[in-house]
Design an enzyme around this catalytic site. Structure first.
Site, PDB file in Angstrom:
ATOM      1  CG  HIS A  80      64.589  39.891   6.118  1.00 57.34           C
ATOM      2  ND1 HIS A  80      63.654  38.879   6.089  1.00 57.34           N
ATOM      3  CD2 HIS A  80      65.534  39.495   7.001  1.00 57.34           C
ATOM      4  CE1 HIS A  80      64.015  37.911   6.920  1.00 57.34           C
ATOM      5  NE2 HIS A  80      65.157  38.260   7.486  1.00 57.34           N
ATOM      6  CE1 TYR A  97      65.244  48.665  10.739  1.00 56.14           C
ATOM      7  CE2 TYR A  97      67.210  47.356  11.187  1.00 56.14           C
ATOM      8  CZ  TYR A  97      66.262  48.290  11.591  1.00 56.14           C
ATOM      9  OH  TYR A  97      66.356  48.845  12.849  1.00 56.14           O
ATOM     10  CB  THR A  98      62.057  44.701   4.031  1.00 55.09           C
ATOM     11  OG1 THR A  98      61.859  43.514   4.804  1.00 55.09           O
ATOM     12  CG2 THR A  98      61.781  44.391   2.560  1.00 55.09           C
ATOM     13  CB  CYS A 252      54.525  42.166   7.786  1.00 52.30           C
ATOM     14  SG  CYS A 252      56.164  42.474   8.488  1.00 52.30           S
TER      15      CYS A 252
END
Length: 278
Positions: A80, A97-98, A252
């Site tokens: 990320h 954030y990815t 996740c």
């Protein structure tokens, strides 16, 4: 006539095989020869927002421009970036954030962001307009992905936890050399909360034997033929392969969900080596 039909079938089969070989070779060449990434792990850099697409009342897709049309972000699969902005009080905030894009998406990267009413970084994204700049640093993360490293990935995602999963899913399915299977359980509150549903459904149709997606909703609509409530041990047992050295479960989601899923997986016999939490 039969001879001509047979010849035509053979020619078509050879053409399909040739396309597959060329496609696989091109992908391999790209992976080995791709340009250097733009990310800096130590320093924040500015990237210009060139397109904002509102997907729902609180979810938007942000496309950021890279330095030139041949640039790649340079983010390893499953890792990320850190994004920096300002909250409603003007104070600095940094959050991971990815991107939903890969390095095969050249010249830009995209983030799908859910903006929460009290979220500090959510405020920054909600205020962003095309032409604004976002401070980004990376890559970050412990996940190391290699094609064919396991036979099957079991994935349990909750809410925005789908973004690292989606990145891994794309990397697997778009690589002709990767034969990994994927079983995804994706939990949300309502149907409207399901991020990337259209993209996931399209991939599931395109790769029906490689990708299985099971949605779970806490508040399902009247007509709903998937999971209801929370992700249970029974759901996991039914949809994931039994524990084995060539099986990996990725998790996740919100902290309470991650804790509950870890307990379920342990009870089912998945060791710590068979699990990874983003």
């Amino acid at each position: 006539m039969d001879f001509l039909r047979t010849q035509r079938i053979e020619v078509i089969s050879m053409a399909v095989a040739l396309v597959a070989i060329v496609g696989g070779t091109a992908y391999y060449y790209y992976l080995t020869k791709k340009p250097k990434g733009c990310l800096d792990p130590e320093n924040f850099q500015e990237f210009k927002l060139v397109k904002r697409t509102q997907l729902s009342h609180n979810v938007a897709k942000f496309r950021f421009e890279l330095p030139d049309s041949s640039s790649v972000l340079g983010l390893p699969i499953g890792q990320h970036i850190s994004c920096r902005g300002k909250d409603s009080l003007g104070e600095e905030v940094i959050k991971p954030y990815t991107p939903t894009t890969l390095d095969t998406d050249i010249g830009y990267f995209e983030l799908v962001v859910k903006m929460y009413p009290q979220g500090r970084m959510s405020h920054h994204f909600s205020e962003m307009r095309e032409g604004d700049y976002l401070d980004v640093k990376g890559p970050k993360g412990r996940f190391k992905y290699q094609p064919n490293q396991v036979k099957v990935f079991g994935m349990i995602a909750g809410g925005t936890g789908i973004t690292p999963m989606f990145q891994v899913i794309r990397a697997i399915l778009e690589n002709p050399q990767d034969k990994t299977y994927i079983n995804l359980i994706y939990a949300n509150v309502t149907r409207e909360d399901i991020l990337l549903k259209q993209e996931l459904d399209l991939l599931a149709v395109k790769f029906p034997y490689r990708l299985k997606v099971y949605y779970v909703l806490n508040q399902p609509p009247e007509i709903w033929n998937a999971g209801v409530g929370f992700v249970t041990k029974e759901m996991i047992q039914k949809r994931f392969p039994a524990p084995a050295s060539n099986i990996k479960i990725l998790r996740c989601g919100p902290p309470p969900m991650n804790k509950a899923m870890a307990a379920h997986l342990e009870e089912l016999g998945y060791t710590s080596d068979m699990q990874f939490q983003f």
